[in-house]
Design a protein around this motif. Structure first.
Motif, short mmCIF file in Angstrom:
data_model
loop_
_atom_site.label_atom_id
_atom_site.label_comp_id
_atom_site.label_asym_id
_atom_site.label_seq_id
_atom_site.Cartn_x
_atom_site.Cartn_y
_atom_site.Cartn_z
N SER A 1 0.89 -1.36 -0.04
CA SER A 1 -0.04 0.10 -0.13
C SER A 1 0.94 1.18 0.01
N SER B 1 -4.35 2.07 -5.62
CA SER B 1 -3.96 2.84 -4.24
C SER B 1 -5.09 2.83 -3.38
N ALA C 1 -5.66 -0.77 -2.19
CA ALA C 1 -4.65 -1.34 -1.32
C ALA C 1 -4.66 -0.81 -0.01
N SER C 2 -5.15 0.61 0.36
CA SER C 2 -5.20 1.32 1.66
C SER C 2 -6.41 0.92 2.36
#
Length: 380
Positions: A11, A75, A78-79
């Motif tokens: 991440s 992104s 993933a976060s």
């Protein structure tokens, strides 16, 4: 392609490489993040022809390969994934499966063959302390112009000279300058770097220990690269001649006032509340104080005085842009600030004020930060 990777590490890596990408890209392919899985782990890259970011992280690679996937979407995903290892694999239909715990996403693959080659850096280089370089960027970058009409003013000029690296920026109304130590090739070099890219470098690498700075390329493809640890950022340089603003800084600084930095910032912000937009704030410096006066619309008025110590000359009254002043004061990393009143050979032209750090009332600051601000005409 198939690999497993730590969720937090992945991440952070994706977030790093997408930071420099523009929010809206005219070429959809440049919104992608290139992920290369091999024996050395994962290499993630992003590039928009002007700036690039690359990082390498550890991963367990079962099947090497390369994929291109939409960067900001990846992104965001993933976060927000659960705290578990991530597995990413290319499915039979060409889709990209992202699995983490019980969460599963399928993303569209972008054509890798259409993605441009990431710039390689092979030129001369040196090393700067990351903390000082990050501070210097913060002290200089805000003075660059945000108006694209004059591209050279939207950049920060980096100049290598012997054992020093200078950062300079201007928007015509102010000039900011800071030097940091340079350990590397001493040949004189200069690079005009977009302020936006350099600001991200300062935020990302400010705690990295040291940063390697490398100059590479030629002609219309001159680039500069910043590397710290496993991360590299490159930027295409702005073409053009940066104005010779160094000569504007005065050598004699006998007439100046010393003021508590925090007190002055707060007072300026309060008094400026009644001002119309872009109107100057009146400052009167006397032997023991500086008084700020503002007259706004609808008969609104404000004034406030702060303790000051005036040396080397008579009382001074001038008008300054409050935003430009507070930005400079916020960049001064010292308890006190010195406001120096410069002189000009032209009696009809207002002389700029020089802002520098001051350790105490009697002791000048140890850093090399300098900020010139052009006064405004006071109409009343």
């Amino acid at each position: 392609m198939r690999f497993q990777v730590n969720r937090d590490v992945f991440s952070e890596a994706v977030s790093f490489v997408v930071k420099l990408l523009p929010q809206r890209n005219p070429q959809p392919i440049l919104a992608g993040v290139l992920i290369e899985a091999g024996d050395e782990g994962l290499t993630l890259s992003a590039f928009d022809y002007e700036a690039s970011a690359r990082t390498t992280i550890e991963a367990t690679v079962d099947d090497p390969g390369t994929i291109l996937v939409h960067g900001r979407l990846l992104s965001d995903i993933a976060s927000r994934l659960p705290n578990a290892p991530i597995e990413i694999a290319v499915e039979d239909d060409g889709g990209i499966a992202v699995t983490c715990g019980s969460a599963r996403f399928t993303l569209a693959a972008m054509p890798v063959e259409e993605y441009p080659s990431i710039p390689e850096v092979t030129g001369s280089s040196g090393v700067v302390p990351a903390d000082e370089f990050g501070t210097a960027i913060a002290q200089v970058g805000f003075a660059a112009s945000r108006d694209d009409v004059t591209p050279v003013l939207t950049g920060v000029q980096l100049e290598v000279s012997e054992q020093s690296l200078s950062l300079v920026a201007t928007d015509r109304y102010r000039v900011s300058l800071r030097d940091v130590p340079w350990d590397g090739q001493a040949s004189e070099q200069a690079a005009l770097v977009p302020a936006r890219t350099l600001t991200e470098v300062g935020k990302t690498f400010g705690n990295a220990g040291t940063i390697q700075v490398a100059f590479s390329g030629s002609g219309d493809r001159e680039i500069i690269a910043f590397t710290a640890g496993n991360k590299t950022v490159t930027s295409l340089l702005i073409k053009g001649n940066f104005p010779p603003v160094r000569r504007l800084f005065p050598e004699q600084t006998d007439h100046y006032a010393v003021v508590n930095t925090a007190d002055l910032i707060e007072a300026v912000r309060r008094v400026a509340l009644v001002l119309d937009r872009a109107a100057p704030l009146r400052f009167t410096f006397t032997s023991d104080s500086v008084t700020m006066d503002a007259s706004g619309s609808e008969q609104a008025r404000a004034s406030e005085s702060v303790d000051a110590h005036l040396s080397g000359g008579d009382d001074v009254t001038l008008g300054l842009n409050p935003q430009y002043l507070t930005e400079a004061l916020s960049a001064v990393k010292s308890e006190f600030v010195r406001v120096t009143f410069t002189s000009s050979d032209n009696a009809n032209k207002l002389s700029p004020v020089l802002i520098t750090s001051q350790t105490s009332v009697d002791q000048a600051g140890a850093d090399s930060f300098k900020y010139l601000l052009q006064p405004n005409l006071l109409l009343r």
